[in-house]
Design a protein around this motif. Sequence first.
Motif, PDB file in Angstrom:
ATOM      1  N   LEU A 196       0.853  -1.192   0.000  1.00  0.00           N
ATOM      2  CA  LEU A 196       0.000   0.000   0.000  1.00  0.00           C
ATOM      3  C   LEU A 196       0.884   1.235   0.000  1.00  0.00           C
ATOM      4  O   LEU A 196       1.786   1.359   0.833  1.00  0.00           O
ATOM      5  CB  LEU A 196      -0.899   0.010   1.236  1.00  0.00           C
ATOM      6  CG  LEU A 196      -1.859   1.197   1.363  1.00  0.00           C
ATOM      7  CD1 LEU A 196      -2.916   1.145   0.273  1.00  0.00           C
ATOM      8  CD2 LEU A 196      -2.531   1.209   2.735  1.00  0.00           C
ATOM      9  N   ASN A 197       0.648   2.143  -0.950  1.00  0.00           N
ATOM     10  CA  ASN A 197       1.371   3.406  -1.000  1.00  0.00           C
ATOM     11  C   ASN A 197       0.593   4.441  -0.191  1.00  0.00           C
ATOM     12  O   ASN A 197      -0.446   4.928  -0.620  1.00  0.00           O
ATOM     13  CB  ASN A 197       1.532   3.874  -2.446  1.00  0.00           C
ATOM     14  CG  ASN A 197       2.445   5.091  -2.551  1.00  0.00           C
ATOM     15  OD1 ASN A 197       2.491   5.933  -1.664  1.00  0.00           O
ATOM     16  ND2 ASN A 197       3.184   5.172  -3.637  1.00  0.00           N
ATOM     17  N   CYS A 198       1.099   4.775   0.976  1.00  0.00           N
ATOM     18  CA  CYS A 198       0.386   5.683   1.876  1.00  0.00           C
ATOM     19  C   CYS A 198       0.301   7.097   1.309  1.00  0.00           C
ATOM     20  O   CYS A 198      -0.644   7.832   1.604  1.00  0.00           O
ATOM     21  CB  CYS A 198       1.069   5.711   3.237  1.00  0.00           C
ATOM     22  SG  CYS A 198       1.178   4.097   4.053  1.00  0.00           S
ATOM     23  N   ALA A 199       1.271   7.496   0.501  1.00  0.00           N
ATOM     24  CA  ALA A 199       1.278   8.857  -0.037  1.00  0.00           C
ATOM     25  C   ALA A 199       0.202   9.053  -1.093  1.00  0.00           C
ATOM     26  O   ALA A 199      -0.261  10.172  -1.309  1.00  0.00           O
ATOM     27  CB  ALA A 199       2.649   9.166  -0.630  1.00  0.00           C
ATOM     28  N   ALA A 200      -0.195   7.985  -1.771  1.00  0.00           N
ATOM     29  CA  ALA A 200      -1.169   8.106  -2.856  1.00  0.00           C
ATOM     30  C   ALA A 200      -2.602   7.941  -2.371  1.00  0.00           C
ATOM     31  O   ALA A 200      -3.533   7.984  -3.175  1.00  0.00           O
ATOM     32  CB  ALA A 200      -0.865   7.060  -3.933  1.00  0.00           C
ATOM     33  N   LEU A 201      -2.803   7.759  -1.062  1.00  0.00           N
ATOM     34  CA  LEU A 201      -4.138   7.508  -0.529  1.00  0.00           C
ATOM     35  C   LEU A 201      -4.894   8.803  -0.265  1.00  0.00           C
ATOM     36  O   LEU A 201      -4.396   9.663   0.474  1.00  0.00           O
ATOM     37  CB  LEU A 201      -4.045   6.749   0.795  1.00  0.00           C
ATOM     38  CG  LEU A 201      -3.847   5.241   0.748  1.00  0.00           C
ATOM     39  CD1 LEU A 201      -3.703   4.712   2.169  1.00  0.00           C
ATOM     40  CD2 LEU A 201      -5.010   4.569   0.063  1.00  0.00           C
ATOM     41  N   PRO A 202      -6.084   8.999  -0.826  1.00  0.00           N
ATOM     42  CA  PRO A 202      -6.938  10.106  -0.377  1.00  0.00           C
ATOM     43  C   PRO A 202      -7.297   9.874   1.093  1.00  0.00           C
ATOM     44  O   PRO A 202      -7.626   8.752   1.488  1.00  0.00           O
ATOM     45  CB  PRO A 202      -8.173   9.993  -1.269  1.00  0.00           C
ATOM     46  CG  PRO A 202      -7.775   9.113  -2.406  1.00  0.00           C
ATOM     47  CD  PRO A 202      -6.714   8.198  -1.882  1.00  0.00           C
ATOM     48  N   GLU A 203      -7.206  10.924   1.905  1.00  0.00           N
ATOM     49  CA  GLU A 203      -7.426  10.746   3.346  1.00  0.00           C
ATOM     50  C   GLU A 203      -8.800  10.169   3.642  1.00  0.00           C
ATOM     51  O   GLU A 203      -8.974   9.399   4.587  1.00  0.00           O
ATOM     52  CB  GLU A 203      -7.234  12.088   4.063  1.00  0.00           C
ATOM     53  CG  GLU A 203      -7.197  11.950   5.587  1.00  0.00           C
ATOM     54  CD  GLU A 203      -6.654  13.199   6.268  1.00  0.00           C
ATOM     55  OE1 GLU A 203      -6.771  13.279   7.499  1.00  0.00           O
ATOM     56  OE2 GLU A 203      -6.125  14.078   5.561  1.00  0.00           O
TER      57      GLU A 203
END
Length: 465
Positions: A196-203
Amino acid sequence: MEYPDVMATVLIVDDEAEIRDALREILERQGYAVREASSASAALSVLQREPPPDVALVDLRLPDREGTAVLEAVRNQALPTSVVMISGHGTIPAAVAAVRSGAFDFLQKPLDRDRLLITVRNASHQSALRRMASESEAGAFLTASPAMEAVLQEARKLAASPAPLLIQGETGSGKEVLARWIHARSPQAMGPFAALNCAALPESLAESELFGHVKGAFTGAEAPRKGKFQAADGGILFLDEVGDLPLPLQAKLLRSLEDGSVEPVGADRPVAVRVRVLAATHRDLRNRSRDGAFREDLLYRIAGLLLRVPPLRERPEDLPLLAQHFLDEARLRQGWPASPLPGSFLKALKEYSWPGNVRELRWAVERAALLSGPGLPEPGHLPPEVRQGRTGSPPGSLEGVRQDAESRAISEALEKARGNVAAAARLLHLSRSRLYERLSELGLDPSGFRPRRGRSGDPSRVPPS
């Protein structure tokens, strides 16, 4: 015109029996083994219960779901299958979007026989590359660098631990490939590897993506969904760019690490999971912790075991090895014979500092291979900044420093956005058209930042991409 090929399996996913029959007849005459599915659900069932096909021809418009659901399943399960989307006149934009999301290509109805066979042949070649990777010993890392070998020796020792581990390194240096290398040598090797890429996740979606949700938890939650933690149960969860995880989720992540359970959104009880977490970041988490952007207690929890992946400029021994490998892969995909790296081409590669690391090297070599065609690549086929050396300006000049910093910032945004230019533009507060201009001027290719699977084999056989 005939295009004979080695025996390969093609899955045809289309709700129209006439189209399936026509495709079957064309493909079987060329020696392909053919399977059929009339819906997305049927195709997903085939992918679950049977060996993965080499190629899937998938109609975008299916009666039960969009055809992209098949593409998503192939990507999530890391299958070697190359997916080719089939689009009608009104679905071409969606087909192009699917290619940007990882489909091999798209074909427009009415289908042209020659184009179909060429596309299937090339798609099966790509699938063969992936199968070659999966048939080798799992989790390999192509390197000739003493610095990287030292990291691998330490990683081998840490692989046996169930404790969380933090991997630090610059964008594109090979953090996820190292995580997969560790997974293959860990007690969880037979379990799943979920990333999982945490930076690409919409909050707004991050909590559901990580922990899952129950039916009715929020508007649009029409069915329960497992999050990445549950998907990784019995294996390893890789959290890329963990330093960009929102603070509220950092608290919930810490609780899951301490309790060995997750609480899906809307659930009234926790769900037990057995997961080892490997996290990665290009940031200095201690500085972020001092600035209040990262929880100190979570930092101590995930950074008890720490590995640093050196950037490519600190691994000069790896550059010719990786460049040759990427050239071989690119030529094989096109059906061209392998060829050695020309000396002038390698010299140009060595004179550049590679701020985007191995990922930037990969797309630069692949670009050169495509531009050169069946012939050998030359320095003129490389992006402008690579041809000019470290930057397009004199070393140490203000313009050179500016270009280098801008290239790094854009590379970082593309990494976070997994190669999605629109998302990267939002991160950089630029218009999409302006970002495309800068990409062209700096010679950066967003496709080089899209997710790739690491190859498997002996530690001296597969690259950190």
